[in-house]
Structures are given as structure tokens and as C-alpha cells.
Design an enzyme around this catalytic site. Structure first.
Site, PDB file in Angstrom:
ATOM      1  N   ARG A 105      -2.998  -0.354   3.029  1.00 22.17           N
ATOM      2  CA  ARG A 105      -3.022   0.978   2.578  1.00 22.17           C
ATOM      3  C   ARG A 105      -4.330   1.761   2.877  1.00 22.17           C
ATOM      4  O   ARG A 105      -4.643   2.955   3.149  1.00 22.17           O
ATOM      5  CB  ARG A 105      -2.658   1.002   0.928  1.00 22.17           C
ATOM      6  CG  ARG A 105      -2.151   2.301   0.486  1.00 22.17           C
ATOM      7  CD  ARG A 105      -1.824   2.317  -0.797  1.00 22.17           C
ATOM      8  NE  ARG A 105      -0.707   2.502  -1.139  1.00 22.17           N
ATOM      9  CZ  ARG A 105       0.492   3.462  -0.840  1.00 22.17           C
ATOM     10  NH1 ARG A 105      -0.139   4.261  -0.189  1.00 22.17           N
ATOM     11  NH2 ARG A 105       1.515   3.242  -1.301  1.00 22.17           N
TER      12      ARG A 105
ATOM     13  N   ARG B 165       2.642   2.710  12.597  1.00 19.68           N
ATOM     14  CA  ARG B 165       2.186   1.497  13.061  1.00 19.68           C
ATOM     15  C   ARG B 165       3.128   0.537  12.193  1.00 19.68           C
ATOM     16  O   ARG B 165       3.576   0.915  10.939  1.00 19.68           O
ATOM     17  CB  ARG B 165       0.708   1.322  12.505  1.00 19.68           C
ATOM     18  CG  ARG B 165      -0.269   1.928  13.329  1.00 19.68           C
ATOM     19  CD  ARG B 165      -0.562   1.391  14.972  1.00 19.68           C
ATOM     20  NE  ARG B 165      -1.560   2.026  15.524  1.00 19.68           N
ATOM     21  CZ  ARG B 165      -1.473   3.104  16.204  1.00 19.68           C
ATOM     22  NH1 ARG B 165      -0.273   3.836  16.222  1.00 19.68           N
ATOM     23  NH2 ARG B 165      -2.527   3.833  16.866  1.00 19.68           N
TER      24      ARG B 165
ATOM     25  N   ASP C 108      13.025 -15.769  -1.951  1.00 15.17           N
ATOM     26  CA  ASP C 108      13.963 -14.580  -1.625  1.00 15.17           C
ATOM     27  C   ASP C 108      14.576 -14.172  -2.849  1.00 15.17           C
ATOM     28  O   ASP C 108      14.972 -12.964  -3.180  1.00 15.17           O
ATOM     29  CB  ASP C 108      15.159 -14.840  -0.621  1.00 15.17           C
ATOM     30  CG  ASP C 108      14.511 -15.083   0.610  1.00 15.17           C
ATOM     31  OD1 ASP C 108      13.795 -14.395   1.097  1.00 15.17           O
ATOM     32  OD2 ASP C 108      15.200 -15.779   1.576  1.00 15.17           O
TER      33      ASP C 108
HETATM   34  O1  F6P Z   1      12.561 -18.946   2.625  1.00 18.34           O
HETATM   35  C1  F6P Z   1      13.348 -17.727   2.635  1.00 18.34           C
HETATM   36  C2  F6P Z   1      13.188 -16.988   3.937  1.00 18.34           C
HETATM   37  O2  F6P Z   1      11.977 -16.812   3.850  1.00 18.34           O
HETATM   38  C3  F6P Z   1      13.990 -15.670   4.526  1.00 18.34           C
HETATM   39  O3  F6P Z   1      13.428 -14.523   3.960  1.00 18.34           O
HETATM   40  C4  F6P Z   1      13.658 -15.823   5.906  1.00 18.34           C
HETATM   41  O4  F6P Z   1      14.105 -15.259   6.747  1.00 18.34           O
HETATM   42  C5  F6P Z   1      13.832 -17.338   6.092  1.00 18.34           C
HETATM   43  O5  F6P Z   1      13.427 -17.909   5.040  1.00 18.34           O
HETATM   44  C6  F6P Z   1      12.935 -17.665   7.510  1.00 18.34           C
HETATM   45  O6  F6P Z   1      12.828 -19.205   7.138  1.00 18.34           O
HETATM   46  P1  F6P Z   1      12.793 -20.297   8.547  1.00 18.34           P
HETATM   47  O7  F6P Z   1      12.188 -19.693   9.592  1.00 18.34           O
HETATM   48  O8  F6P Z   1      12.168 -21.336   7.759  1.00 18.34           O
HETATM   49  O9  F6P Z   1      14.289 -20.555   8.670  1.00 18.34           O
END
Ligand code: F6P
Length: 320
Positions: free
Chosen positions: A155, A244, A128
Site C-alpha cells: 500500500r 501492478r 484456506d
Molecule cells: O494449503 C492450501 C493451498 O495453499 C491452496 O490455497 C493452494 O492453491 C494450494 O494449497 C497449493 O499448494 P501445493 O502447491 O502444495 O499443492
């Protein structure tokens, strides 16, 4: 300092294994012993550990995931859980801990330091890229490139069918991935949780694009910016275009790390060991203005990292 521990916590990120290797090899190089706690802080609480020697990290530099496994540990949100983890560090005679993870893991880490007074260094690893005190995190570049590769394929079909595609990328609370990917794939629209948007204005922009000769359009949205299917229906209702949805999902968390993610892991891992050997406190390593930096962890966990609004504006200008 004789024995240090290392753990990978929170959501995994490509490059965590390279980072483990860098930590273990650097620590042994400087004469330290290394214990690896499995499943993040949960392994610490449950005493799930293994000795990390030179060969325990052989051949893993280019693997995705983490050989130590990882868990999101709810117990570390409680005083009782933190105290259990602190006792485990003492019981195992750990002189310093390195946590490879994201902001949640660092908040837990700070609590752990306060309860144990055992020095701790955090290494930012999260796809993130939402951790303050560092411009880049281990795994972010890989996730962005993985998403980009998928979007390039989408694309092709968007172009053939003259459709609008809404592509959801990860980012439950923050839009760093969406912004980087959107800019890199030339998305017409980018939706992030940090910036409010207006669907009728977006529909107008898409219509304007059609009138100026655009046959298809890509909307990149962070998962936290709304519900992709609902947005697709609304745009389709207003414009009459075929829309979509494609959710890229967990593919972004796996795969071999890019050279950038691995080298960040190498630099962070080595610096974290050096920092741990001389600090009595809690620190985080980071990447700022082209070099590795070290910050007090207590300060970092109180900050919030903001997206670069100039990149958002640039994407908009280049998509006309
Ligand atoms: O690693 C970060 C992240 O990918 C977020 O963007 C995402 O929402 C979350 O983890 C989901 O991860 P988990 O399902 O493992 O809690």
C-alpha cells in the site's frame, strides 16, 4: 485403547506443530502410546513412523510447518491405496488415528475408517479455512495476518506511485483468505472464485474512486478467481491507469503461528484425543459459536462451506 497414531496430511498450515504437541501430550496424559506417521498417509503406506514421546514435541509449539512432514497422497484416492493404509494401521496395532489436515485428507480418512473400522478423528488444519463444520481452521489466522502485513507494505508504494495493485493471495478454489484479508486491509475490490465479476464494472468503480479523490487502489484476489496479469492488462487498457501485480504465494503457508492459530491447535488437539478415546467411529473436531464441537466426519465430507456474503458486501460499502 492402547496405542494411537497421528499424522499431518495435505498442505501444511502454521499451528500444525502446536497441534502435534497437544495431541501427543494429551494422549500420554491419558495413558496412551503415540506413533507418528511421517508424510501424511504416504508414511502410513510406506511404514515411515516414529515413536512420539513427551520430549519429541518439546520446543515446537511456535514453529511453522510440521515436524512429521506432509505430502499430498494420490494413492489415497484409490481403493488399493486405502486398503494398503488400512493394513498398515492393523499391522502396527493402531487403535485410533488422528489426522491433522484439510478436506482432501478427511475424504481419505473417511475411506480409511470404512476400510479398517479403526476410529479416526480429523483436526481441521488448512490456511484456506474451507472445511465445513468449523468456523476456523488451524493456520488460517496466521496466513491472513501474513498476507495483511505484506499488503500494508504494498500500500505504501501504491500510494507513492498512485497505482492500482492487484494482490493475489492463496485460495485455489475458495475465497476465504481473500475475503478476510481484503476486508482487513480496506481493499477497494475483492475477487473470489465464488462470485462472478465484471471487469468493465470494476474499471468504472476504480474511475469513480479516482474522481472522488482516491490516488491508489488495492484489489485483493484469490488465486482461483482468475489470472492476475490478464486482469491487470484489461483494467489498464480500459482506465489508462498504471496497474501492478503482486503474488504473495507460499509465504502465507509458513512462519510462526499466531496466538489464535496456536490456541485453536491446543484446543483441537486435546479434544481430538478425548473424542478418539470414546468413539468407535470417524469424527472431526471444529470451532463453532465460541466453543469446540465434534461432528461425524461422514457428514462433514459431504458438506460445502460457503463464504460470508455479508462480509463481502461490507468490504464494498466501506471502500467507497
Ligand atoms: O494449503 C492450501 C493451498 O495453499 C491452496 O490455497 C493452494 O492453491 C494450494 O494449497 C497449493 O499448494 P501445493 O502447491 O502444495 O499443492
Amino acid at each position: 485403547m492402547k496405542t494411537i497414531a497421528v499424522t499431518t496430511a495435505g498442505g501444511d498450515a502454521p499451528g500444525m506443530n502446536a497441534c502435534l504437541r497437544a495431541v501427543v501430550r494429551s494422549a500420554i496424559y491419558y495413558g496412551l502410546e503415540v506413533v507418528g506417521f511421517e508424510e501424511g498417509y504416504l508414511g502410513l503406506i510406506k511404514d515411515k513412523k516414529r515413536k512420539m514421546d513427551l520430549r519429541s514435541v518439546s520446543g515446537i509449539i511456535n514453529w511453522g510447518g510440521t515436524i512429521l512432514n506432509t505430502k499430498r497422497c494420490e494413492e489415497m484416492r484409490t481403493k488399493k491405496g486405502i486398503e494398503k493404509a488400512a493394513r498398515a494401521l492393523k499391522r502396527n496395532r493402531i487403535d485410533g488415528l488422528i489426522t491433522i489436515g484439510g478436506d482432501g485428507s478427511f475424504k481419505g480418512g473417511m475411506g480409511l475408517y470404512r476400510a479398517s473400522r479403526i476410529p479416526l478423528v480429523g483436526i481441521p488444519a488448512s490456511i484456506d479455512n474451507d472445511i465445513p463444520g468449523t468456523e476456523d481452521t488451524i493456520g488460517f489466522d496466521t496466513a491472513v495476518n501474513t498476507a495483511l502485513e505484506s499488503i500494508q507494505k504494498i500500500r505504501d508504494t501504491a500510494f507513492s506511485h498512485e497505482r492500482i495493485f492487484i494482490i493475489e493471495v492463496m485460495g485455489r478454489e475458495r475465497g476465504f483468505i481473500a475475503l478476510a484479508v481484503g476486508l482487513a486491509c480496506g481493499a477497494e475490490i475483492i475477487l473470489v472464485p465464488e462470485i462472478k465479476y465484471n471487469l468493465s464494472k470494476i474499471s468504472q468503480e476504480l474511475e469513480k474512486g479516482r474522481k472522488s479523490g482516491k490516488k491508489s487502489s488495492i484489489i485483493v484476489m484469490a488465486e482461483g478467481a482468475g489470472t492476475a496479469y490478464a486482469i491487470a492488462h484489461q483494467i489498464s487498457d480500459v482506465t489508462g491507469y498504471e496497474v501492478r501485480v503482486s503474488v504473495i504465494g507460499y509465504i502465507q503457508r509458513g512462519g510462526s503461528p499466531t496466538a489464535r492459530s496456536v490456541n485453536l491447535a491446543n484446543l483441537f488437539g486435546h479434544q481430538a484425543v478425548k473424542t478418539l478415546m470414546r468413539t468407535k467411529s470417524a469424527r472431526m473436531v471444529g470451532w463453532e459459536k465460541g466453543e469446540v464441537v465434534v461432528h461425524p466426519l461422514g457428514y462433514i465430507i459431504k458438506q460445502r462451506k460457503e463464504i460470508d456474503i455479508n462480509l463481502y458486501r461490507l468490504a464494498h460499502i466501506l471502500a467507497i
